[in-house]
Design a protein around this motif. Sequence first.
Motif, PDB file in Angstrom:
ATOM      1  N   ASN A 193       0.855  -1.177   0.000  1.00 46.87           N
ATOM      2  CA  ASN A 193       0.000   0.000   0.000  1.00 46.87           C
ATOM      3  C   ASN A 193       0.897   1.235   0.000  1.00 46.87           C
TER       4      ASN A 193
ATOM      5  N   VAL B  40       0.177   4.161   2.373  1.00 46.08           N
ATOM      6  CA  VAL B  40      -0.013   4.999   3.555  1.00 46.08           C
ATOM      7  C   VAL B  40      -0.060   4.116   4.796  1.00 46.08           C
TER       8      VAL B  40
ATOM      9  N   GLY C  81      -1.601   5.341   7.624  1.00 50.51           N
ATOM     10  CA  GLY C  81      -2.711   5.827   8.422  1.00 50.51           C
ATOM     11  C   GLY C  81      -2.308   6.797   9.506  1.00 50.51           C
TER      12      GLY C  81
ATOM     13  N   SER D 247       3.620   8.435   3.926  1.00 49.46           N
ATOM     14  CA  SER D 247       3.336   7.826   2.631  1.00 49.46           C
ATOM     15  C   SER D 247       4.636   7.289   2.053  1.00 49.46           C
TER      16      SER D 247
ATOM     17  N   ARG E 116      -8.754   4.592  -0.482  1.00 50.15           N
ATOM     18  CA  ARG E 116      -8.233   4.850   0.865  1.00 50.15           C
ATOM     19  C   ARG E 116      -9.341   5.290   1.805  1.00 50.15           C
TER      20      ARG E 116
ATOM     21  N   GLY F 175      -5.479  11.183   7.620  1.00 46.92           N
ATOM     22  CA  GLY F 175      -6.821  10.621   7.628  1.00 46.92           C
ATOM     23  C   GLY F 175      -7.727  11.305   8.629  1.00 46.92           C
TER      24      GLY F 175
ATOM     25  N   GLN G 126      -4.545   6.705  -2.785  1.00 50.07           N
ATOM     26  CA  GLN G 126      -3.779   6.764  -1.543  1.00 50.07           C
ATOM     27  C   GLN G 126      -2.711   7.853  -1.585  1.00 50.07           C
TER      28      GLN G 126
ATOM     29  N   ASP H 176      -0.596   4.803  -7.243  1.00 49.73           N
ATOM     30  CA  ASP H 176      -0.827   3.924  -6.100  1.00 49.73           C
ATOM     31  C   ASP H 176      -0.234   2.544  -6.351  1.00 49.73           C
TER      32      ASP H 176
ATOM     33  N   TRP I 180     -10.308   0.644  -6.313  1.00 48.91           N
ATOM     34  CA  TRP I 180     -11.009   1.491  -5.362  1.00 48.91           C
ATOM     35  C   TRP I 180     -12.504   1.193  -5.352  1.00 48.91           C
TER      36      TRP I 180
ATOM     37  N   LYS J 182     -13.043  -1.988  -3.288  1.00 51.67           N
ATOM     38  CA  LYS J 182     -12.841  -1.702  -1.859  1.00 51.67           C
ATOM     39  C   LYS J 182     -14.028  -0.927  -1.295  1.00 51.67           C
TER      40      LYS J 182
ATOM     41  N   ASP K 137      -8.965  -1.362   5.651  1.00 51.55           N
ATOM     42  CA  ASP K 137      -8.126  -0.766   4.611  1.00 51.55           C
ATOM     43  C   ASP K 137      -6.706  -1.314   4.684  1.00 51.55           C
TER      44      ASP K 137
END
Length: 538
Positions: A175, A177, A179, A183, A220, A227, A236, A278, A400, A403, A427
């Motif tokens: 991924n 990120v 959270g 990044s 994301r 976030g 993301q 991403d 996306w 998800k 996530d």
Amino acid sequence: MSVNRIMGIETEYGVVRRGDVYANPMLMSSQIVLGYRDAFASGRRARWDYLDENPLRDARGFELQRASAHPSLLTDDPSRPAPSGDSDEANAGHIAVQEQERPRHAQYEDPGAANVILTNGARLYVDHAHPEYSSPEVTNPIDAVIWDRAGEIIMREGAREASALTESDMVVFKNNVDGKGASYGTHENYLVDREVPFGNIVRALTPFFVTRPVYAGAGRVGIGQRGEIPGFQLSQRADYMEAEVGLETTMRRPIINTRDEPHADRDRWRRLHVIIGDANLFEFPTYLKMGATACVLWLIEQWGDELEIPQPIASLELRDPVASVEAVSRDLTLSAQLPLVGGKTASAVEIQRTYIAAIRDERSRLRLHDHATERLLADWESVLDDLVRDRASAADRVEWAAKLQLLERMRERDALAWDNARLAAFDIQWADVRPGRGIAAKLRAAGATRDLVTPEQIAAAVTAAPTDTRAYFRGGLLEKFPSQVVGASWDTVILDVPGSETLSRIPMPDPARGTREHVGAILDQAGDVAELIAALAR
């Protein structure tokens, strides 16, 4: 051909040690890389050859002074100044062998800079406290998918070996990120004709990259770098893009990165280093983003060295590209109108369709027809149509969308607000690359994703290099003569010939040379590296 060109993907993986929030990510990353090396490549200790690298040269025509550079830019050997990167010695049409002085003393191997060059032509190493897999050079988007997926297996196995060695539970995530405000990148690379004015690349690619997340975003939970705003967005990386053009990759990240480090003959090519994308677990968005970008670059190359961009691409110039990155990522309806310089507006989907039409028109004018490009253009158009018509119908191809579909079901079933911790955990779990643990992997196992390659192709790519780029020569040498390969990079291989007073350095400035067709017979027939070098000299 417009979909085919030299390309590759670099992916930094997230890493955690379960039950230990204070675990050192740099140490874990080193343990993962060295764990894989010791388990699967114990006889291959080749160092990375930094001699021709220069991460401070800018495509806009200058070189950043090392003293002024942020430490994150210094990706060459930190023990000495950034080299000039001159390549006068290199001959793009032949494989030549040069003498190189042997080191007088044993070189220190920093465990924090763990590095493994793999037989599949890839590089596995530690970059900015993350384990990174840099795929070998490939020539088409399907192969990009194959060797990118192979990297998931390699990283997963490295984490498994490191966990066993340290008696802990390390987990890697594909991924971008964590959270918590950080990044880490998934960078695409494309070889581009050096004669194309860099300004044309900037002007023509900026609207394309800004709007590409509509089909290439990984999705994301959370809006803002930390976030801090509840919600969901397409990309993301979007909240971390803060400039239109620039050299940085870890701060003030630009839409168009200007690093001018071609890893090839710089008189012929530049390498477009793309940092806005991403990391994708689905195969289709990887295929589509790589193929669509290759097609747009082909279109730009057709304009030659003209400084004026033709219509209709010229009409797509965005009034505020950085703000538009955010707007596209946060627009789940795909209907937001982006302000253009001429006073008009256009949605992300409309901008992407304009590129498709322009590529088709140019191909028609040149009377070009090939199956791979026609398929890519059809897939590109079809996924845009499906997203607009019925987003759920595109969930097998757009990460996306898939998800979001599952998250919305969770929210409806359990009455969850977007700031619920379970959604954030979902996530993260989406990107877990362990077998049977990652949600994206579970969807694939259930047949809910439109896959493009077979498990057998991916498994083979873990150890075998592409046959149609110089990665074949690099990987083949590591497979056949592991103890004699003392160093390598994307465009060099350094061999230790027994009995020779010097090392033998082989420049590979043309990524299309060193293929199986070119050197396969020489590699097969050589009994040792001395015979190989003699055969190359003939």
